[in-house]
Design a protein around this motif. Sequence first.
Motif, PDB file in Angstrom:
ATOM      1  N   ARG A   1      -1.774  11.809  -2.118  1.00  0.00           N
ATOM      2  CA  ARG A   1      -1.351  10.759  -3.042  1.00  0.00           C
ATOM      3  C   ARG A   1      -2.336   9.607  -2.925  1.00  0.00           C
ATOM      4  O   ARG A   1      -2.562   9.073  -1.838  1.00  0.00           O
ATOM      5  CB  ARG A   1       0.053  10.268  -2.701  1.00  0.00           C
ATOM      6  N   ILE A   2      -2.927   9.241  -4.048  1.00  0.00           N
ATOM      7  CA  ILE A   2      -3.955   8.203  -4.070  1.00  0.00           C
ATOM      8  C   ILE A   2      -3.463   7.046  -4.926  1.00  0.00           C
ATOM      9  O   ILE A   2      -3.100   7.233  -6.081  1.00  0.00           O
ATOM     10  CB  ILE A   2      -5.279   8.752  -4.631  1.00  0.00           C
ATOM     11  N   GLN A   3      -3.462   5.854  -4.345  1.00  0.00           N
ATOM     12  CA  GLN A   3      -3.099   4.664  -5.103  1.00  0.00           C
ATOM     13  C   GLN A   3      -4.371   4.082  -5.705  1.00  0.00           C
ATOM     14  O   GLN A   3      -5.370   3.888  -5.006  1.00  0.00           O
ATOM     15  CB  GLN A   3      -2.426   3.625  -4.210  1.00  0.00           C
ATOM     16  N   VAL A   4      -4.333   3.827  -7.009  1.00  0.00           N
ATOM     17  CA  VAL A   4      -5.470   3.248  -7.718  1.00  0.00           C
ATOM     18  C   VAL A   4      -5.044   1.868  -8.218  1.00  0.00           C
ATOM     19  O   VAL A   4      -3.996   1.732  -8.843  1.00  0.00           O
ATOM     20  CB  VAL A   4      -5.905   4.141  -8.910  1.00  0.00           C
TER      21      VAL A   4
ATOM     22  N   LYS B   1       0.853  -1.181   0.000  1.00  0.00           N
ATOM     23  CA  LYS B   1       0.000   0.000   0.000  1.00  0.00           C
ATOM     24  C   LYS B   1       0.893   1.237   0.000  1.00  0.00           C
ATOM     25  O   LYS B   1       1.852   1.320   0.748  1.00  0.00           O
ATOM     26  CB  LYS B   1      -0.893  -0.025   1.241  1.00  0.00           C
ATOM     27  N   SER B   2       0.584   2.172  -0.884  1.00  0.00           N
ATOM     28  CA  SER B   2       1.334   3.420  -0.891  1.00  0.00           C
ATOM     29  C   SER B   2       0.360   4.577  -1.077  1.00  0.00           C
ATOM     30  O   SER B   2      -0.722   4.416  -1.630  1.00  0.00           O
ATOM     31  CB  SER B   2       2.371   3.419  -2.016  1.00  0.00           C
ATOM     32  N   GLY B   3       0.728   5.734  -0.571  1.00  0.00           N
ATOM     33  CA  GLY B   3      -0.138   6.900  -0.693  1.00  0.00           C
ATOM     34  C   GLY B   3      -1.000   7.097   0.543  1.00  0.00           C
ATOM     35  O   GLY B   3      -0.896   6.380   1.533  1.00  0.00           O
ATOM     36  N   ASP B   4      -1.890   8.088   0.468  1.00  0.00           N
ATOM     37  CA  ASP B   4      -2.756   8.431   1.589  1.00  0.00           C
ATOM     38  C   ASP B   4      -4.017   7.577   1.629  1.00  0.00           C
ATOM     39  O   ASP B   4      -4.623   7.406   2.682  1.00  0.00           O
ATOM     40  CB  ASP B   4      -3.142   9.917   1.502  1.00  0.00           C
ATOM     41  N   THR B   5      -4.419   7.044   0.499  1.00  0.00           N
ATOM     42  CA  THR B   5      -5.588   6.172   0.429  1.00  0.00           C
ATOM     43  C   THR B   5      -5.444   5.232  -0.760  1.00  0.00           C
ATOM     44  O   THR B   5      -4.599   5.443  -1.620  1.00  0.00           O
ATOM     45  CB  THR B   5      -6.900   6.993   0.349  1.00  0.00           C
ATOM     46  N   ARG B   6      -6.276   4.223  -0.796  1.00  0.00           N
ATOM     47  CA  ARG B   6      -6.217   3.232  -1.876  1.00  0.00           C
ATOM     48  C   ARG B   6      -7.620   3.023  -2.437  1.00  0.00           C
ATOM     49  O   ARG B   6      -8.573   2.804  -1.699  1.00  0.00           O
ATOM     50  CB  ARG B   6      -5.688   1.919  -1.323  1.00  0.00           C
ATOM     51  N   ILE B   7      -7.708   3.063  -3.761  1.00  0.00           N
ATOM     52  CA  ILE B   7      -8.967   2.847  -4.475  1.00  0.00           C
ATOM     53  C   ILE B   7      -8.813   1.607  -5.339  1.00  0.00           C
ATOM     54  O   ILE B   7      -7.839   1.486  -6.081  1.00  0.00           O
ATOM     55  CB  ILE B   7      -9.320   4.060  -5.369  1.00  0.00           C
ATOM     56  N   GLY B   8      -9.762   0.701  -5.268  1.00  0.00           N
ATOM     57  CA  GLY B   8      -9.751  -0.503  -6.098  1.00  0.00           C
ATOM     58  C   GLY B   8     -10.806  -0.408  -7.184  1.00  0.00           C
ATOM     59  O   GLY B   8     -11.958  -0.089  -6.907  1.00  0.00           O
ATOM     60  N   LEU B   9     -10.403  -0.637  -8.417  1.00  0.00           N
ATOM     61  CA  LEU B   9     -11.336  -0.649  -9.546  1.00  0.00           C
ATOM     62  C   LEU B   9     -11.849  -2.079  -9.703  1.00  0.00           C
ATOM     63  O   LEU B   9     -11.139  -2.952 -10.197  1.00  0.00           O
ATOM     64  CB  LEU B   9     -10.649  -0.168 -10.826  1.00  0.00           C
ATOM     65  N   VAL B  10     -13.066  -2.304  -9.245  1.00  0.00           N
ATOM     66  CA  VAL B  10     -13.671  -3.639  -9.250  1.00  0.00           C
ATOM     67  C   VAL B  10     -14.827  -3.645 -10.233  1.00  0.00           C
ATOM     68  O   VAL B  10     -15.640  -2.722 -10.243  1.00  0.00           O
ATOM     69  CB  VAL B  10     -14.198  -4.010  -7.845  1.00  0.00           C
ATOM     70  N   GLY B  11     -14.904  -4.663 -11.063  1.00  0.00           N
ATOM     71  CA  GLY B  11     -16.017  -4.767 -11.999  1.00  0.00           C
ATOM     72  C   GLY B  11     -15.885  -5.983 -12.885  1.00  0.00           C
ATOM     73  O   GLY B  11     -14.915  -6.735 -12.799  1.00  0.00           O
ATOM     74  N   PHE B  12     -16.882  -6.143 -13.733  1.00  0.00           N
ATOM     75  CA  PHE B  12     -16.871  -7.252 -14.685  1.00  0.00           C
ATOM     76  C   PHE B  12     -15.739  -7.072 -15.694  1.00  0.00           C
ATOM     77  O   PHE B  12     -15.213  -5.971 -15.850  1.00  0.00           O
ATOM     78  CB  PHE B  12     -18.212  -7.331 -15.416  1.00  0.00           C
ATOM     79  N   PRO B  13     -15.365  -8.121 -16.400  1.00  0.00           N
ATOM     80  CA  PRO B  13     -14.341  -7.996 -17.445  1.00  0.00           C
ATOM     81  C   PRO B  13     -14.799  -7.035 -18.553  1.00  0.00           C
ATOM     82  O   PRO B  13     -15.993  -6.948 -18.856  1.00  0.00           O
ATOM     83  CB  PRO B  13     -14.212  -9.424 -17.991  1.00  0.00           C
ATOM     84  N   SER B  14     -13.858  -6.323 -19.110  1.00  0.00           N
ATOM     85  CA  SER B  14     -14.079  -5.470 -20.291  1.00  0.00           C
ATOM     86  C   SER B  14     -15.082  -4.347 -20.068  1.00  0.00           C
ATOM     87  O   SER B  14     -15.909  -4.065 -20.931  1.00  0.00           O
ATOM     88  CB  SER B  14     -14.511  -6.324 -21.495  1.00  0.00           C
ATOM     89  N   VAL B  15     -15.009  -3.685 -18.906  1.00  0.00           N
ATOM     90  CA  VAL B  15     -15.902  -2.547 -18.656  1.00  0.00           C
ATOM     91  C   VAL B  15     -15.162  -1.212 -18.601  1.00  0.00           C
ATOM     92  O   VAL B  15     -15.781  -0.182 -18.361  1.00  0.00           O
ATOM     93  CB  VAL B  15     -16.753  -2.735 -17.372  1.00  0.00           C
ATOM     94  N   GLY B  16     -13.827  -1.226 -18.787  1.00  0.00           N
ATOM     95  CA  GLY B  16     -13.068   0.020 -18.836  1.00  0.00           C
ATOM     96  C   GLY B  16     -12.195   0.316 -17.629  1.00  0.00           C
ATOM     97  O   GLY B  16     -11.701   1.429 -17.486  1.00  0.00           O
ATOM     98  N   LYS B  17     -11.966  -0.655 -16.752  1.00  0.00           N
ATOM     99  CA  LYS B  17     -11.131  -0.426 -15.572  1.00  0.00           C
ATOM    100  C   LYS B  17      -9.701  -0.055 -15.963  1.00  0.00           C
ATOM    101  O   LYS B  17      -9.129   0.885 -15.394  1.00  0.00           O
ATOM    102  CB  LYS B  17     -11.122  -1.665 -14.671  1.00  0.00           C
ATOM    103  N   SER B  18      -9.121  -0.750 -16.914  1.00  0.00           N
ATOM    104  CA  SER B  18      -7.742  -0.474 -17.338  1.00  0.00           C
ATOM    105  C   SER B  18      -7.631   0.892 -18.008  1.00  0.00           C
ATOM    106  O   SER B  18      -6.672   1.631 -17.778  1.00  0.00           O
ATOM    107  CB  SER B  18      -7.246  -1.564 -18.293  1.00  0.00           C
TER     108      SER B  18
END
Length: 84
Positions: free
Chosen positions: A52-55, A1-18
């Motif tokens: 600083r936000i880690q995604v 973990k790095s930064g002040d907070t962490r955000i996780g991009l969770v979703g179905f395959p091929s929805v635009g997370k990358s």
Amino acid sequence: KSGDTRIGLVGFPSVGKSTLLTTLTGTRSEAAAYEFTTLTCIPGTMKYKGARIQVLDLPGIIEGAADGKGRGRQVISTARTCNL
């Protein structure tokens, strides 16, 4: 973990997370026209109002993930370490 907070991009395959990760952080995460392009967690970092936000770009999650289908358990356990 790095930064002040962490955000996780969770979703179905091929929805635009990358694509979202690349747009927000400039980190290159492969995106393609087929499912499950992302096989491991790809981290990126951005700054917002001095913080600083880690995604995290997580692999796509599918029905039955909680029962271990696909990489479901790994994705869920990583998502639980995120603040958002």
